[in-house]
Design a protein around this motif. Sequence first.
Motif, short mmCIF file in Angstrom:
data_model
loop_
_atom_site.label_atom_id
_atom_site.label_comp_id
_atom_site.label_asym_id
_atom_site.label_seq_id
_atom_site.Cartn_x
_atom_site.Cartn_y
_atom_site.Cartn_z
N ASP A 167 0.80 -1.23 0.00
CA ASP A 167 0.00 0.00 0.00
C ASP A 167 0.83 1.27 0.00
OD1 ASP A 167 -2.41 -1.38 -0.04
OD2 ASP A 167 -2.47 -1.58 2.15
N ARG A 168 1.99 1.23 0.63
CA ARG A 168 2.77 2.46 0.81
C ARG A 168 3.99 2.58 -0.12
NH1 ARG A 168 2.75 3.87 7.32
NH2 ARG A 168 0.49 3.74 7.58
N LEU A 169 4.30 1.48 -0.81
CA LEU A 169 5.48 1.52 -1.69
C LEU A 169 5.13 1.09 -3.11
CD1 LEU A 169 8.53 2.04 -1.81
CD2 LEU A 169 8.89 -0.34 -1.08
N VAL A 170 4.57 -0.11 -3.26
CA VAL A 170 4.31 -0.65 -4.60
C VAL A 170 3.23 0.14 -5.33
CG1 VAL A 170 3.56 -2.66 -5.90
CG2 VAL A 170 5.05 -2.97 -3.91
N ILE A 171 2.07 0.27 -4.72
CA ILE A 171 0.95 0.94 -5.39
C ILE A 171 1.25 2.42 -5.66
CG2 ILE A 171 -1.46 1.66 -5.12
CD1 ILE A 171 -2.01 -1.09 -3.87
N PRO A 172 1.83 3.18 -4.70
CA PRO A 172 2.20 4.57 -5.03
C PRO A 172 3.15 4.66 -6.22
CG PRO A 172 2.21 4.26 -2.66
CD PRO A 172 2.02 2.89 -3.25
N ALA A 173 4.12 3.74 -6.31
CA ALA A 173 5.05 3.75 -7.45
C ALA A 173 4.30 3.47 -8.75
CB ALA A 173 6.15 2.73 -7.24
N MET A 174 3.38 2.51 -8.70
CA MET A 174 2.59 2.19 -9.90
C MET A 174 1.73 3.38 -10.32
SD MET A 174 1.38 -1.75 -9.26
CE MET A 174 2.55 -3.12 -9.45
N THR B 282 -4.82 -5.21 -12.11
CA THR B 282 -4.51 -6.33 -13.00
C THR B 282 -3.06 -6.76 -12.86
OG1 THR B 282 -6.14 -5.55 -14.60
CG2 THR B 282 -4.47 -7.06 -15.41
N THR B 283 -2.15 -5.80 -12.76
CA THR B 283 -0.72 -6.12 -12.64
C THR B 283 -0.44 -6.89 -11.36
OG1 THR B 283 -0.15 -4.13 -13.89
CG2 THR B 283 1.60 -5.13 -12.57
N ILE B 284 -1.05 -6.46 -10.27
CA ILE B 284 -0.85 -7.15 -8.99
C ILE B 284 -1.48 -8.54 -9.03
CG2 ILE B 284 -1.42 -7.12 -6.52
CD1 ILE B 284 -1.25 -4.02 -6.72
N ARG B 285 -2.67 -8.64 -9.64
CA ARG B 285 -3.37 -9.93 -9.71
C ARG B 285 -2.58 -10.96 -10.53
NH1 ARG B 285 -7.96 -8.10 -11.32
NH2 ARG B 285 -7.79 -8.67 -13.52
N LYS B 286 -1.83 -10.49 -11.52
CA LYS B 286 -1.03 -11.40 -12.35
C LYS B 286 0.21 -11.91 -11.62
CE LYS B 286 -2.47 -9.82 -16.93
NZ LYS B 286 -2.06 -9.13 -18.18
N ASN B 287 0.43 -11.41 -10.41
CA ASN B 287 1.56 -11.86 -9.58
C ASN B 287 1.02 -12.36 -8.25
OD1 ASN B 287 4.27 -10.84 -11.02
ND2 ASN B 287 2.63 -9.39 -11.40
N PRO B 288 0.26 -13.46 -8.28
CA PRO B 288 -0.40 -13.94 -7.05
C PRO B 288 0.60 -14.31 -5.96
CG PRO B 288 -0.51 -15.60 -8.79
CD PRO B 288 0.01 -14.36 -9.43
N MET B 289 0.16 -14.14 -4.72
CA MET B 289 1.05 -14.36 -3.58
C MET B 289 1.67 -15.75 -3.57
SD MET B 289 -0.75 -12.36 -0.39
CE MET B 289 -2.44 -12.84 -0.74
N GLU B 290 0.87 -16.76 -3.95
CA GLU B 290 1.36 -18.13 -3.84
C GLU B 290 2.47 -18.45 -4.84
OE1 GLU B 290 -2.47 -18.13 -6.35
OE2 GLU B 290 -1.73 -17.22 -4.49
N ARG B 291 2.60 -17.66 -5.93
CA ARG B 291 3.64 -17.97 -6.93
C ARG B 291 5.02 -17.49 -6.50
NH1 ARG B 291 2.64 -16.70 -12.97
NH2 ARG B 291 4.64 -17.78 -13.01
#
Length: 335
Positions: free
Chosen positions: A236-243, A264-273
């Motif tokens: 929330d404080r690093l990845v999404i602001p950069a995006m 969409t970009t975050i969803r294509k990188n699911p936590m379990e992978r």
Amino acid sequence: MPSKARVLLVGTGGIGTIAALNLERGGLAEVTCVLRSNYEAVISKGIEIISCEHGHIKNWRPTAVLNAVPLIRDEDSSTFFDYIVCTTKNIPDVIPSICETISPAVTPGHTVIVLIQNGLNIEKPFLSRFPQNVILSGVSRCDAHEIAHGVIEQKEEDDLHIAAFRNPLLDQDTQQKAAQQFVHIYGAGGKTNVRHEPNWERDRWSKLVYNATLNPICALTRVNTGDLQTAGSALDRLVIPAMKEVVEVSKAVGIELPDDIIETTIRKNPMERKIAPSMQKDMEKGNLLEHENLIGEVVREAQKQGVSTPTLSVLYELCSTVQWRVANERGIRIS
């Protein structure tokens, strides 16, 4: 052009090897690969490919293997390369540049140069250095890596978008036809998803939402994309602001990305992978970073447009400092 296109491929890592394999297996191209660190391994036993699309292939070799870019003389047209495909990491601050590296093999007005590389403004030095040649954009979404010398693992289907960068000195129809012809040659084997995508600007900005953010953040923290989503408030404080900054810069230069591009970009990188981006792998190996065209160009475009990019600017400076350290440790000249 002869029955088979003559292709020189520079950068036979994961993406490059899969590209060479697709080109050869379609039967419309003969590929000469230029190898460096893995040259001896490939000469002695070929390449082992563990692929989700092609299966398990042992001892594979392209038509030819070289350890340096060959010098092509104008008087012998039988040696001309129809295509030079660059799949090296895009590190323009390293000397010599990829433009200078491939120049001995480029035939002015004949060779089509294909940049299957990430980043923004990568075409500019090529258009300047090779004004008579068609330059093609290749945007690849494929999880393929060299896991040992001469061993390639492909874990995700090859998805390649090809377009013509705009060369103002050449006919636009000629450039579009060159892009379509390369798509035809590359896809002839039927084991890849390759298509002509004329809107290369949007394609590249769309991928930068990932490449300018998750790539450097995972590299600098050494935390994969899956774990990063549960690492405190990093998402929330690093990845999404950069995006969001990447999206704002794209808007400022006239590129409209989908409203849900971040989700969409975050969803294509699911936590379990638990995906480790390529820059993270380079950082762990002590390699130079591909940060100038992935982050630096975005920051520079933002400055031109008067867009604030506080998060991206810090990421860029941190990566630049790491680059300086690695170059000094390895005795590499950077510009």
